[in-house]
Design an enzyme around this catalytic site. Sequence first.
Site, PDB file in Angstrom:
ATOM      1  N   THR A 174       0.835  -1.201   0.000  1.00  0.00           N
ATOM      2  CA  THR A 174       0.000   0.000   0.000  1.00  0.00           C
ATOM      3  C   THR A 174       0.872   1.254   0.000  1.00  0.00           C
ATOM      4  OG1 THR A 174      -0.047  -0.026   2.415  1.00  0.00           O
ATOM      5  CG2 THR A 174      -1.858  -1.135   1.290  1.00  0.00           C
ATOM      6  N   SER A 189       3.772  -4.617   3.057  1.00  0.00           N
ATOM      7  CA  SER A 189       2.918  -4.813   4.227  1.00  0.00           C
ATOM      8  C   SER A 189       2.763  -6.308   4.460  1.00  0.00           C
ATOM      9  CB  SER A 189       1.539  -4.206   3.992  1.00  0.00           C
ATOM     10  OG  SER A 189       1.628  -2.849   3.624  1.00  0.00           O
ATOM     11  N   GLY A 191       3.031  -7.624   8.125  1.00  0.00           N
ATOM     12  CA  GLY A 191       3.726  -7.984   9.364  1.00  0.00           C
ATOM     13  C   GLY A 191       2.929  -8.862  10.302  1.00  0.00           C
ATOM     14  N   GLU A 192       1.642  -9.000  10.042  1.00  0.00           N
ATOM     15  CA  GLU A 192       0.785  -9.841  10.897  1.00  0.00           C
ATOM     16  C   GLU A 192       0.590 -11.235  10.307  1.00  0.00           C
ATOM     17  OE1 GLU A 192       0.243  -6.342  10.887  1.00  0.00           O
ATOM     18  OE2 GLU A 192       1.122  -6.643  12.860  1.00  0.00           O
ATOM     19  N   ASN A 258       6.652  -4.436  13.376  1.00  0.00           N
ATOM     20  CA  ASN A 258       6.673  -5.386  14.488  1.00  0.00           C
ATOM     21  C   ASN A 258       7.372  -6.697  14.135  1.00  0.00           C
ATOM     22  OD1 ASN A 258       3.993  -5.631  12.890  1.00  0.00           O
ATOM     23  ND2 ASN A 258       4.264  -7.640  13.816  1.00  0.00           N
ATOM     24  N   ASP A 300       3.246  -5.050  18.990  1.00  0.00           N
ATOM     25  CA  ASP A 300       2.940  -4.537  17.648  1.00  0.00           C
ATOM     26  C   ASP A 300       3.237  -3.046  17.537  1.00  0.00           C
ATOM     27  OD1 ASP A 300       2.131  -4.561  14.981  1.00  0.00           O
ATOM     28  OD2 ASP A 300       0.034  -4.168  15.482  1.00  0.00           O
TER      29      ASP A 300
HETATM   30 CA    CA Z   1       2.040  -4.335  12.713  1.00  0.00          CA
END
Ligand code: CA
Length: 556
Positions: A174, A189, A191-192, A258, A300
């Site tokens: 993004t 993107s 990271g989770e 994170n 996070d």
């Molecule tokens: Ca994160």
Amino acid sequence: MKFSIASRVSAAIAAMVFLTGCEQKDQTPVAAVPDTEVRTLGMGQHLQRHSTLTQINKDTVKRLVPVWNYSLSDKRGQESQPLVIDGVMYVTTHKSTIALNPLTGKQVWKHEIDYPPQTPRIVCCGIVNRGAAIDGNKLFRTTLDAHVLALDLETGKEVWKKEAIDFKTGYSMTVTPLIANGVVITGMSGGEYGTRGFLDGWDPETGERLWRRYTTAAPDEPGGDTWPGDTAMAGGGPTWLTGSYDPELDLVYWGTGNGGPWNAEFRKGDNLYITSVLAMRPKTGELIWYYQFSPNDPYDYDGVNELVMAELEVDGKPRKIIMQANRNGFFYVLDRETGELLKANAFVRQNWAEGIDMKTGRPIESEITKHMRATSEKVEIWPSALGGKNWMPMSYDPERKMVFANTLNFGWTYKPLQPSYRAGVFYMAVDWAFVFSEEQRGYLKAIDPLTGETKWQQGSKIPSFSGTLNTAGGLVFSGAMTGEFQAFDSDTGDKLWEFQTGSGIIGQPITWAKDGRQYVTIASGIGGAYVLFSGDERLASVPAGGSLWTFALMDD
Ligand code: CA
């Protein structure tokens, strides 16, 4: 090198013709309004989002009215920052890129992305795009299915399209690309999702990948001993917000997110280079220095927020600095030549750390955090996973030496769980829930970067996820999740003006000038992480629907 805000005074005559029709203070000479463009994200390479334009000011802002509105034909969140270059405005949504006439709002061209049907459900925190970068005759942007796209500036036709990585394993993009020393730099993107973070450098002409820098150190790399086993290989460190570039030092500064999973006991050690700022050479991606904000971060607390450059006197000494309002609730000032930590002060309510040890640069973890680590028991931590400030960019006023930021005022309950990894699926290993115990869930704050102290604040029951813009006219522009575009007094925080844009604002305001007239532009369109995860029922009555608004002063 290209200056980001080009100013020309050739419109001085047109400016004077226009201004004779305006209210003027007695005896005050009226400055010409030079043509002013917005060539980059952050309204300049320093990312200060400060404009020297003063036509719209504390006195005149009451006459600010819409000039045009353009439908983005998209119900998703609108986080894109428009650009204004050579008489054309450019803006993105998650699926389209648009060029339009900035004076009339009339479309010049539009490019649509054809997404694979499974793309949207892979994305964590909102189907968005944050904007484009322009260099020469090309526009560069990223896509949700993890591609980088170059479009012809004149026609919108695709010049090249390159896959950064296979999105099906949890990656997305993004981020607004950064142009630095002739290289297009992009982050990612995800990271989770048990991903491994990286940055890529691309050749703007061909789309050839020039380099990749991973943000977690593999076992055989320097820093690899800060991870147990091979945990770094799904260890997070996403790079989902754009860095900044100092052309004099030839250094790019980019924040990392994170560690994965959130449960940090699974990855004991500092986990280089999560939640850090990396200072790199743009031509090669070579790491020159780094500073880690939150070693072994369990909460996070992504360190990705914008790194704003300024020249500041710190303890009596002039310094070239970068500053960041970190998700972890501390406001950091670093020497951008060396990475030396100069200041780190809390700017919101927080309880996870006692403070930052200025000798080691490490946080001093609080008894609550120590207890959580020792027992894995449920604790209440402030700020929440969304941080003391999330992605929405702050602005810096170099005259007042103040930062204006939308900050968050809620915590969360947190209990670490046993992790289990599945490709493309949330990988957090934490049982969590927001704690909304304060009436004001957010504050627009004027923050002294050297002390973290609040000079003034404006509370809001529904927190704002809008970027801010400040001007030499003494105004701070921001937007509300309920749709109001707003102007505040830079010195007092008093709200001086607002206008209802029809959907919630989570965008990035800009100001620019053409033919003697100053304009302000903002995208409207509700979405993003708070809408997805807060369960805030008050937002049920805010309609979706993206559009772009441009405002100027009424002629008389
Ligand atoms: Ca994160």
